[in-house]
Motif scaffolding. Structure first.
Motif: not given
Length: 360
Positions: A331-332, A348-349, A338-340, A354-355
């Motif tokens: 959902a994020v 893949r992140i 959150l970039k992925a 994540l930081d």
């Protein structure tokens, strides 16, 4: 007994019906093959209507009161029987008494699911049941379409006859109303009132009855739709997922070693931060590792070489790090917080992404 007494015994002088059953809707007056005397008295009580039927055609209709059956009071019957100049001889006609009071607490329910098109869940199958109150408003139409020539049409017969018809009308009204499934499951009383203006025009024009109140007691949807509704409620209760994750991390710092998923999330987040700082220091010009002496003891390998940093993380890794479910991470990602990168059917992140998410 004289001949006149015999003739008198073959004529009906008083016609009335006392309903002591409380569940009879229409009643055919038993004439015992007797004719009606000219000037006979017809007594119709409150909450009753008397309907004359001659050779299958509807004649005169009488409301509550005492009526003398003379030419002036039965104009329709006079026309049907072609009494141009009145009548003196007895006549025969079928008389139906129809109860017009309110019948309450009648049950209805869907035997098969209703297919609804919902803007949130698409096509949804729903079952429903409840109660309704009704009364007869058009005796002629009711006798023609519902009761027929039944001598004693009772409420239990009506329930069997009308249940499928009421459900069909309810299904059409509900489908055309466009009420969302989420509202159906939480606003039963308002739903019943909202459907009355849609149901009554159909019942009154088709069956001669008016629905005084229509109560929806329950609307059930398939388990998967209920689960989706529960998830949506949970997400609404959580609010901003980013703030919720930060709150979990803060709670994890309150106890040594972290508590549960929140503690694990905070520890992993701190670990990722420390590892990133160590890598940045090494890349900034730190002393290169001392090569091992020829023939001497083997030098210990740097920590970075023994445990290389993870550049890419999967959704389960991030979910474990944050102490949330895979669905929350997705959902994020879909919200753009959150970039992925989607590779094949999975996301893949990067650790840096994540930081950055944790730093916001």
């Amino acid at each position: 007994m004289g001949i006149f007494d015999f003739i008198k015994g073959q004529l009906l002088e008083v016609i009335e019906w006392t309903d002591d059953s409380r569940d009879t809707i229409s009643f055919r007056f038993p004439d015992d093959d007797k004719a009606i005397k000219n000037g006979a008295q017809l007594i119709v009580r409150e909450s009753q209507v008397a309907q004359f039927v001659y050779l299958g055609e509807f004649g005169d209709t009488f409301g509550p009161g005492k009526h003398s059956l003379v030419t002036e009071n039965i104009p329709v019957l006079t026309k049907l029987k072609s009494w141009k100049y009145g009548f003196e001889s007895p006549f025969k006609v079928d008389i139906y008494f129809v109860t017009t009071r309110l019948f309450t607490g009648n049950k209805w329910g869907t035997s098969n699911p209703i297919m609804l098109r919902d803007k949130d869940f698409g096509i949804v199958r729903a079952r429903a049941f409840g109660t309704y109150d009704f009364k007869v408003t058009d005796p002629k139409l009711f006798l023609k379409e519902v009761a027929g020539s039944d001598h004693n049409f009772r409420l239990d017969e009506f329930a069997e006859t009308m249940r499928s018809r009421i459900v069909s009308i309810f299904s059409d009204a509900l489908a055309s109303s466009g009420v969302p499934v989420l509202d159906i499951a939480t606003r039963y009383s308002e739903l019943g009132e909202a459907l009355l203006p849609l149901i009554n025009p159909l019942t009154s024009t088709k069956y001669g009855i008016e629905i005084a109140s229509f109560i929806v007691e329950n609307v059930s949807v398939p388990p998967e739709v209920e689960e989706a509704i529960d998830k949506r409620s949970s997400m609404a209760a959580i609010g901003n997922l980013n703030d919720f994750v930060k709150y979990q991390m803060a709670k994890g710092f309150e106890t040594p070693g972290g508590a549960g998923a929140a503690g694990m999330a905070s520890e992993l987040a701190v670990g990722f931060g420390i590892a990133q700082q160590m890598m940045q220091q090494g890349m900034a010009g730190g002393a290169p590792p001392t090569p091992p002496v020829q023939g001497g003891p083997v030098a210990a390998a740097p920590a970075a070489a023994a445990a290389p940093a993870i550049d890419l993380l999967g959704v389960p890794d991030v979910a474990k790090a944050l102490g949330v479910s895979d669905a929350d991470v997705l959902a994020v990602i879909e919200a753009g917080e959150l970039k992925a990168k989607k590779i094949g059917s999975t996301y893949r992140i990067t650790r840096a992404a994540l930081d950055s998410y944790l730093a916001n």
